[in-house]
Design a protein around this motif. Structure first.
Motif, PDB file in Angstrom:
ATOM      1  N   UNK A 139      -6.009  -6.706  -5.512  1.00 14.22           N
ATOM      2  CA  UNK A 139      -5.418  -8.037  -5.407  1.00 14.22           C
ATOM      3  C   UNK A 139      -6.446  -8.961  -4.776  1.00 14.22           C
ATOM      4  N   UNK A 140      -7.177  -9.757  -5.581  1.00 13.47           N
ATOM      5  CA  UNK A 140      -8.278 -10.563  -5.031  1.00 13.47           C
ATOM      6  C   UNK A 140      -7.816 -11.623  -4.035  1.00 13.47           C
ATOM      7  N   UNK A 141      -6.610 -12.167  -4.250  1.00 12.24           N
ATOM      8  CA  UNK A 141      -6.149 -13.215  -3.337  1.00 12.24           C
ATOM      9  C   UNK A 141      -5.928 -12.676  -1.921  1.00 12.24           C
ATOM     10  N   UNK A 142      -5.659 -11.377  -1.814  1.00 11.82           N
ATOM     11  CA  UNK A 142      -5.432 -10.780  -0.498  1.00 11.82           C
ATOM     12  C   UNK A 142      -6.612  -9.935  -0.042  1.00 11.82           C
ATOM     13  N   UNK A 143      -7.563  -9.717  -0.943  1.00 12.22           N
ATOM     14  CA  UNK A 143      -8.692  -8.863  -0.604  1.00 12.22           C
ATOM     15  C   UNK A 143      -8.251  -7.448  -0.278  1.00 12.22           C
ATOM     16  N   UNK A 144      -7.239  -6.976  -0.999  1.00 10.29           N
ATOM     17  CA  UNK A 144      -6.641  -5.685  -0.665  1.00 10.29           C
ATOM     18  C   UNK A 144      -6.481  -4.810  -1.910  1.00 10.29           C
ATOM     19  N   UNK A 145      -6.441  -3.512  -1.659  1.00 12.55           N
ATOM     20  CA  UNK A 145      -6.194  -2.527  -2.716  1.00 12.55           C
ATOM     21  C   UNK A 145      -4.742  -2.082  -2.603  1.00 12.55           C
ATOM     22  N   UNK A 146      -4.016  -2.224  -3.701  1.00 20.10           N
ATOM     23  CA  UNK A 146      -2.623  -1.797  -3.728  1.00 20.10           C
ATOM     24  C   UNK A 146      -2.538  -0.449  -4.448  1.00 20.10           C
ATOM     25  N   UNK A 147      -2.005   0.529  -3.736  1.00 16.77           N
ATOM     26  CA  UNK A 147      -1.987   1.905  -4.229  1.00 16.77           C
ATOM     27  C   UNK A 147      -0.552   2.351  -4.457  1.00 16.77           C
ATOM     28  N   UNK A 148      -0.313   2.949  -5.601  1.00 14.45           N
ATOM     29  CA  UNK A 148       0.973   3.583  -5.898  1.00 14.45           C
ATOM     30  C   UNK A 148       0.711   5.070  -6.116  1.00 14.45           C
ATOM     31  N   UNK A 149       1.451   5.898  -5.419  1.00 10.91           N
ATOM     32  CA  UNK A 149       1.216   7.339  -5.552  1.00 10.91           C
ATOM     33  C   UNK A 149       2.545   8.088  -5.503  1.00 10.91           C
ATOM     34  N   UNK A 150       2.493   9.330  -5.984  1.00  9.15           N
ATOM     35  CA  UNK A 150       3.690  10.173  -6.060  1.00  9.15           C
ATOM     36  C   UNK A 150       3.396  11.519  -5.413  1.00  9.15           C
ATOM     37  N   UNK A 170     -12.671   2.092   3.496  1.00  2.88           N
ATOM     38  CA  UNK A 170     -11.492   1.955   4.339  1.00  2.88           C
ATOM     39  C   UNK A 170     -10.628   3.199   4.150  1.00  2.88           C
ATOM     40  N   UNK A 171      -9.934   3.597   5.218  1.00  2.58           N
ATOM     41  CA  UNK A 171      -9.007   4.736   5.170  1.00  2.58           C
ATOM     42  C   UNK A 171      -7.720   4.343   5.879  1.00  2.58           C
ATOM     43  N   UNK A 172      -6.648   5.012   5.485  1.00  2.00           N
ATOM     44  CA  UNK A 172      -5.367   4.720   6.117  1.00  2.00           C
ATOM     45  C   UNK A 172      -4.475   5.953   6.040  1.00  2.00           C
ATOM     46  N   UNK A 173      -3.739   6.193   7.092  1.00  2.00           N
ATOM     47  CA  UNK A 173      -2.749   7.276   7.120  1.00  2.00           C
ATOM     48  C   UNK A 173      -1.384   6.686   6.799  1.00  2.00           C
ATOM     49  N   UNK A 177       7.366   9.234   1.570  1.00  2.00           N
ATOM     50  CA  UNK A 177       8.607   9.920   1.255  1.00  2.00           C
ATOM     51  C   UNK A 177       8.418  10.679  -0.064  1.00  2.00           C
ATOM     52  N   UNK A 178       9.311  11.582  -0.317  1.00  2.00           N
ATOM     53  CA  UNK A 178       9.249  12.322  -1.573  1.00  2.00           C
ATOM     54  C   UNK A 178       9.455  11.377  -2.752  1.00  2.00           C
ATOM     55  N   UNK A 179       8.623  11.518  -3.756  1.00  2.00           N
ATOM     56  CA  UNK A 179       8.694  10.651  -4.919  1.00  2.00           C
ATOM     57  C   UNK A 179       7.568   9.634  -4.893  1.00  2.00           C
ATOM     58  N   UNK A 180       7.859   8.405  -5.274  1.00  2.00           N
ATOM     59  CA  UNK A 180       6.832   7.367  -5.401  1.00  2.00           C
ATOM     60  C   UNK A 180       6.798   6.477  -4.166  1.00  2.00           C
ATOM     61  N   UNK A 181       5.587   6.230  -3.682  1.00  2.00           N
ATOM     62  CA  UNK A 181       5.389   5.353  -2.530  1.00  2.00           C
ATOM     63  C   UNK A 181       4.287   4.354  -2.851  1.00  2.00           C
ATOM     64  N   UNK A 182       4.213   3.306  -2.043  1.00  2.00           N
ATOM     65  CA  UNK A 182       3.172   2.297  -2.197  1.00  2.00           C
ATOM     66  C   UNK A 182       2.536   1.999  -0.847  1.00  2.00           C
ATOM     67  N   UNK A 183       1.285   1.609  -0.898  1.00  2.00           N
ATOM     68  CA  UNK A 183       0.564   1.267   0.321  1.00  2.00           C
ATOM     69  C   UNK A 183      -0.509   0.251  -0.014  1.00  2.00           C
ATOM     70  N   UNK A 184      -0.930  -0.493   0.991  1.00  2.00           N
ATOM     71  CA  UNK A 184      -1.970  -1.511   0.820  1.00  2.00           C
ATOM     72  C   UNK A 184      -3.109  -1.228   1.785  1.00  2.00           C
ATOM     73  N   UNK A 185      -4.324  -1.282   1.280  1.00  4.34           N
ATOM     74  CA  UNK A 185      -5.514  -1.099   2.108  1.00  4.34           C
ATOM     75  C   UNK A 185      -6.383  -2.338   1.987  1.00  4.34           C
ATOM     76  N   UNK A 186      -6.683  -2.966   3.089  1.00  6.37           N
ATOM     77  CA  UNK A 186      -7.502  -4.176   3.086  1.00  6.37           C
ATOM     78  C   UNK A 186      -8.975  -3.805   3.145  1.00  6.37           C
ATOM     79  N   UNK A 187      -9.737  -4.316   2.170  1.00  2.00           N
ATOM     80  CA  UNK A 187     -11.165  -4.032   2.105  1.00  2.00           C
ATOM     81  C   UNK A 187     -11.945  -5.029   2.942  1.00  2.00           C
ATOM     82  N   UNK A 188     -12.771  -4.577   3.867  1.00  2.00           N
ATOM     83  CA  UNK A 188     -13.619  -5.510   4.610  1.00  2.00           C
ATOM     84  C   UNK A 188     -14.785  -5.960   3.730  1.00  2.00           C
TER      85      UNK A 188
END
Length: 216
Positions: A139-150, A170-173, A177-188
Motif C-alpha cells: 500500500x504505497x499511500x501508507x508505506x506498508x505491506x499488507x499480509x493475508x495468511x492462513x 522489517x519483522x513482526x510477531x 487465530x485459526x483460519x485466515x488472518x491479516x497483518x500490516x508491516x510498515x517498511x522504513x
C-alpha cells in the motif's frame, strides 16, 4: 523305615544328557539384521512424516534416512537413529521432513557396526500443489505491506519482509487465530524493487510470497 530301591538297569549316559538338555531353557537366538523394511510416508500439512519399525539385532549400529529429488540425483542425509540390540523388542522410528520437495524420494540405510551400508527401504512422496497460505500486497499511500495468511491452528507467528539483498527490512510477531488472518508491516524508507514476505510458523515451517514495489 525307608528302603533303598535299586533299579536293575542304569540309565545310559546319552539318555541322561538328553533329559538334562530338554529340561534346560535354550538361550535366546540372536536375530539376523533385516534385509528389507517398510518405509511409510504420510503427508501432514506442509511436512512429510516418515516411519519404519525394526527389531533389535547385535550387528546393526544405526539407521540413516536420506532424501533426494529423484532416484538418480545425489542423496542427502535427513536423520540418523541408533538401532536396538534386543531382538525381542521392536522399535518404531519417526522422522519429519519439515521442508519437503514437491517430488521427494526417501531411502533407508542400515549401517552395520563395521561400517558397511545396506539399503533396506525406499519410498516416494509427490505433493499436490495447493494454494499458498500467504499473500502480500504493498500500500504505497501508507508505506506498508499488507499480509493475508492462513494457519491451521491458532498461535504466535512471525512475519518478515526481506529485500532483494536477503536482508530483513522489517519483522513482526502476530497472534493469529485459526483460519485466515491479516497483518500490516510498515517498511522504513521503502524503495522500488523485489521483496519476499516470509511467514514463520511455531514449528519452524516457512512460507514465502513474492512482493514487488514499483517506483512512483
Amino acid at each position: 523305615m525307608h528302603q533303598l530301591v535299586r533299579y536293575p538297569y542304569a540309565i545310559p549316559q546319552a539318555i541322561l544328557s538328553l533329559l538334562l538338555l530338554i529340561g534346560t531353557p535354550a538361550p535366546l537366538a540372536a536375530q539376523s539384521p533385516p534385509d528389507s523394511l517398510t518405509l511409510t510416508a504420510t503427508v501432514l500439512d506442509s511436512t512429510n512424516l516418515l516411519s519404519w519399525t525394526a527389531a533389535g539385532d547385535t550387528l546393526t549400529d544405526h539407521y540413516r534416512l536420506e532424501w533426494s529429488t529423484s532416484e538418480a540425483a545425489a542423496w542427502s542425509p535427513l536423520s540418523q537413529a541408533p538401532a536396538g540390540s534386543d531382538p525381542r523388542e521392536e522399535i518404531t522410528y519417526r522422522v519429519r521432513d519439515r521442508r519437503p520437495a514437491p517430488h521427494a524420494c526417501y531411502r533407508l540405510i542400515r549401517v552395520a557396526r563395521g561400517g558397511a551400508e545396506y539399503p533396506v527401504a525406499s519410498t516416494t512422496v509427490i505433493r499436490r500443489e495447493s494454494a499458498s497460505p500467504l499473500t502480500a500486497t504493498y500500500a504505497p499511500e501508507a508505506g506498508a505491506v499488507r499480509v493475508t495468511f492462513r494457519v491451521d491452528t491458532g498461535g504466535t507467528v512471525r512475519l518478515h519482509v526481506y529485500g532483494s539483498d536477503q536482508e530483513v527490512r522489517v519483522s513482526r510477531t502476530v497472534l493469529a487465530r485459526r483460519g485466515t488472518s491479516q497483518a500490516t508491516l510498515t517498511l522504513p524508507e521503502p524503495v522500488a524493487g523485489a521483496y519476499t514476505v516470509v511467514l514463520e510458523l511455531p514449528d519452524g515451517t516457512l512460507h514465502r510470497a513474492p512482493l514487488a514495489i514499483h517506483a512512483r
